[in-house]
Design an enzyme around this catalytic site. Structure first.
Site, PDB file in Angstrom:
ATOM      1  N   TYR A 187      -6.024  -2.960  10.187  1.00 43.69           N
ATOM      2  CA  TYR A 187      -5.538  -4.130  10.942  1.00 43.69           C
ATOM      3  C   TYR A 187      -4.058  -4.090  11.279  1.00 43.69           C
ATOM      4  CZ  TYR A 187      -4.795  -5.526   6.038  1.00 43.69           C
ATOM      5  OH  TYR A 187      -4.453  -5.554   4.707  1.00 43.69           O
ATOM      6  N   LYS A 188      -3.367  -3.036  10.862  1.00 40.52           N
ATOM      7  CA  LYS A 188      -1.936  -2.985  11.164  1.00 40.52           C
ATOM      8  C   LYS A 188      -1.735  -2.224  12.476  1.00 40.52           C
ATOM      9  CE  LYS A 188      -0.801  -3.036   6.240  1.00 40.52           C
ATOM     10  NZ  LYS A 188      -0.214  -4.348   6.080  1.00 40.52           N
TER      11      LYS A 188
ATOM     12  N   PHE B 289       3.312  -1.399  -2.651  1.00 43.06           N
ATOM     13  CA  PHE B 289       2.650  -2.661  -2.326  1.00 43.06           C
ATOM     14  C   PHE B 289       1.875  -3.156  -3.552  1.00 43.06           C
ATOM     15  CE2 PHE B 289      -0.545  -5.425  -0.414  1.00 43.06           C
ATOM     16  CZ  PHE B 289       0.265  -6.222   0.360  1.00 43.06           C
TER      17      PHE B 289
ATOM     18  N   ARG C  63      11.821  -8.400   7.850  1.00 39.32           N
ATOM     19  CA  ARG C  63      11.148  -7.166   8.264  1.00 39.32           C
ATOM     20  C   ARG C  63      10.775  -7.234   9.743  1.00 39.32           C
ATOM     21  NH1 ARG C  63       5.708  -5.085   5.341  1.00 39.32           N
ATOM     22  NH2 ARG C  63       4.947  -6.908   6.427  1.00 39.32           N
TER      23      ARG C  63
ATOM     24  N   ASP D 252      -1.338   6.119   0.311  1.00 42.15           N
ATOM     25  CA  ASP D 252      -1.719   4.926   1.070  1.00 42.15           C
ATOM     26  C   ASP D 252      -1.028   5.030   2.432  1.00 42.15           C
ATOM     27  OD1 ASP D 252      -1.975   2.417   2.218  1.00 42.15           O
ATOM     28  OD2 ASP D 252      -1.715   1.335   0.328  1.00 42.15           O
TER      29      ASP D 252
HETATM   30  C1  LIG Z   1       0.702  -0.557   1.604  1.00 40.35           C
HETATM   31  C2  LIG Z   1      -0.415  -1.544   1.650  1.00 40.35           C
HETATM   32  N1  LIG Z   1      -1.557  -1.261   1.019  1.00 40.35           N
HETATM   33  C3  LIG Z   1      -2.592  -2.130   1.036  1.00 40.35           C
HETATM   34  C4  LIG Z   1      -2.493  -3.327   1.716  1.00 40.35           C
HETATM   35  C5  LIG Z   1      -3.577  -4.351   1.750  1.00 40.35           C
HETATM   36  O1  LIG Z   1      -4.799  -3.948   1.386  1.00 40.35           O
HETATM   37  P1  LIG Z   1      -6.076  -4.862   1.679  1.00 40.35           P
HETATM   38  O2  LIG Z   1      -6.460  -4.629   3.104  1.00 40.35           O
HETATM   39  O3  LIG Z   1      -7.064  -4.407   0.709  1.00 40.35           O
HETATM   40  O4  LIG Z   1      -5.680  -6.295   1.518  1.00 40.35           O
HETATM   41  C6  LIG Z   1      -1.317  -3.641   2.380  1.00 40.35           C
HETATM   42  C7  LIG Z   1      -1.223  -4.933   3.105  1.00 40.35           C
HETATM   43  O5  LIG Z   1      -0.291  -5.309   3.703  1.00 40.35           O
HETATM   44  C8  LIG Z   1      -0.258  -2.736   2.351  1.00 40.35           C
HETATM   45  O6  LIG Z   1       0.887  -3.006   2.971  1.00 40.35           O
END
Ligand SMILES: Cc1ncc(COP(=O)(O)O)c(C=O)c1O
Length: 426
Positions: A223-224, A128, A385, A198
């Site tokens: 939030y996911k 990402f 997706r 991550d």
């Molecule tokens: C793998 C991954 N890391 C980090 C993030 C986003 O991070 P942040 O909440 O800091 O915007 C996302 C957002 O979709 C993501 O898919």
């Protein structure tokens, strides 16, 4: 298979009652819980309670009386149960990007002390973007180098002697491929490197066992799949062998050993609490706790293992249906066919019209999303997706979604101008 077969699968699904926990708009098939989870029914009343009673009436006394001050660790302990961490090892704070900066910085200090000759961070080219941008920035700060590879060359690269850190997203956002965390962490450690994982597309989606994998650091999104709401706070974990070892660079007062002593010099809290920075966002934390509770509600029904089985069953059927009912339309499966290497999403590549096809599906009440490819680079196609969330995605949703996709492709309606206008957020 027929639609009735999918309805039959829902009738036999022991997890089906979990859907009742959520507000899923009528007629909508939501396959984007990998971007923003749906609203738990409990959230509105909880947030209203925090606003009206705890803030409105309790005012500043609520930091103690309503235990606001405990929220980052209390919710952290709940998330810990979903990712194989122990009590007081994981804390909720800031965003995923900010937490990544903290753990990368801490990891750099450890390597500097233990193996000063090393200075390469290895990651996946399709990781990402925020992960790559933050890593680039940390590397620039310390005179290190970020090296980006394809997923199948990572393990080999580790053995070259100069790698300091392996930084990966456990389930890749573009492909849905799930790395073998245990094997890659072992390979990294054998080669003298640390790992940073991550878990944005893993927490609440697939079983994770950070301790079994012996991982070093982890971060992830609220939030996911954790259903914490737009911009929900994120989480951060450090293995206890590292947690108290270094100061993370954002040395705010909430990470101080005694924040309310108000002393001028910084003394980090022991353990993961030092990864806190500023005042916790109480309203967002209240919403996040409801989201995390909605995932923990699966515990009596088999927990993450049961959710994973259903997720696999849903994605298997999604793939089968696309292959049989949408054949000849130029869709290519990007997500690994082997279930063990797949997260909770199905990603399809198409040379043309990906964005418009997703828009046409949204107009028909099927919400997935689109991730832009890189036309200049081979092997980076546009992606359609579709995330499945076994807490609320039904088997019949999979049938209906693929049927709508078939109709959009058969009729060519995605070519209409209205589906080809880009909005700011794709
Ligand atoms: C793998 C991954 N890391 C980090 C993030 C986003 O991070 P942040 O909440 O800091 O915007 C996302 C957002 O979709 C993501 O898919």
């Amino acid at each position: 298979m027929k639609r009735e077969d999918f309805q039959q699968l829902d009738r036999g699904d022991p997890l089906t009652a979990l859907r009742e926990q959520f507000v899923v708009p009528d007629g909508l098939i939501y396959l984007d819980g990998n971007s923003l989870g749906v609203l738990p029914r409990a959230t509105a009343a909880r947030v209203a309670g925090v606003l009206e009673r705890e803030w409105g009436q309790g005012l500043i006394g609520s930091w103690n009386a309503a235990s606001w001050i405990d929220l980052p660790q209390r919710i952290g302990n709940k998330i810990a149960r979903l990712v194989g961490a122990l009590e007081d090892e994981l804390v909720v704070a800031d965003s995923t990007s900010v937490n990544l900066y903290k753990v990368l910085s801490a990891a750099v200090q450890i390597v500097r002390e233990d193996a000063p000759a090393r200075g390469v961070v290895v990651s996946e080219r399709s990781n990402f973007p925020t992960d790559l941008y933050i890593a680039e920035s940390v590397c620039r700060q310390h005179g290190w180098r970020l090296e980006l590879l394809e997923h199948d060359t990572l393990a080999d690269r580790l053995g070259c002697g100069d790698v300091a850190l392996l930084m990966l997203t456990h389930v890749n956002y573009r492909s849905g491929r799930m790395h073998d965390m245990g094997a890659l962490t072992r390979a990294a450690h054998d080669a003298g490197a640390l790992t940073v994982w991550d878990l944005a597309h893993s927490a609440g989606a697939v079983p994770v066992d950070l301790h079994a994998a012996q991982a070093d650091f982890a971060i992830g999104c609220g939030y996911k799949y954790l259903n914490g709401g737009p911009g929900a706070p994120a989480f951060v974990w450090a293995h206890p062998r590292h947690a108290g070892r270094f100061r993370q660079p954002l040395s705010g007062w909430m990470g101080h050993a005694a924040p309310f002593a108000f002393v001028p010099d910084y003394r980090p809290a022991s353990g993961i609490a030092r990864y806190l920075c500023g005042t916790p966002p109480v309203l967002s934390l209240a919403a996040l706790e409801c989201g995390v509770d909605s995932v923990l509600a699966a515990a009596p029904l088999g927990g993450m293992a049961a959710l994973r089985s259903k997720s696999i069953a849903l994605t298997e059927r999604f793939i089968e249906l696309v292959e049989t009912r949408c054949a000849g339309h130029g869709l290519e499966l990007v997500t690994p066919r082997a279930a063990a290497a797949r997260g909770s999403q199905v990603c399809l590549a198409r040379a043309e019209g990906g964005y418009a096809i997703v828009q046409a599906l949204i107009a028909r009440g099927v919400v997935g999303d689109f991730r832009e490819g890189d036309k200049a680079r081979e092997g980076v196609p546009d992606i359609l997706r579709f995330g499945v969330t076994p807490l609320y995605t039904r088997f019949v949703d999979v049938w209906d979604a693929v049927e709508q996709l078939r109709q959009v492709l058969d009729g060519g309606e995605w070519r209409e101008a209205r589906f080809n206008q880009r909005a700011a957020v794709t």
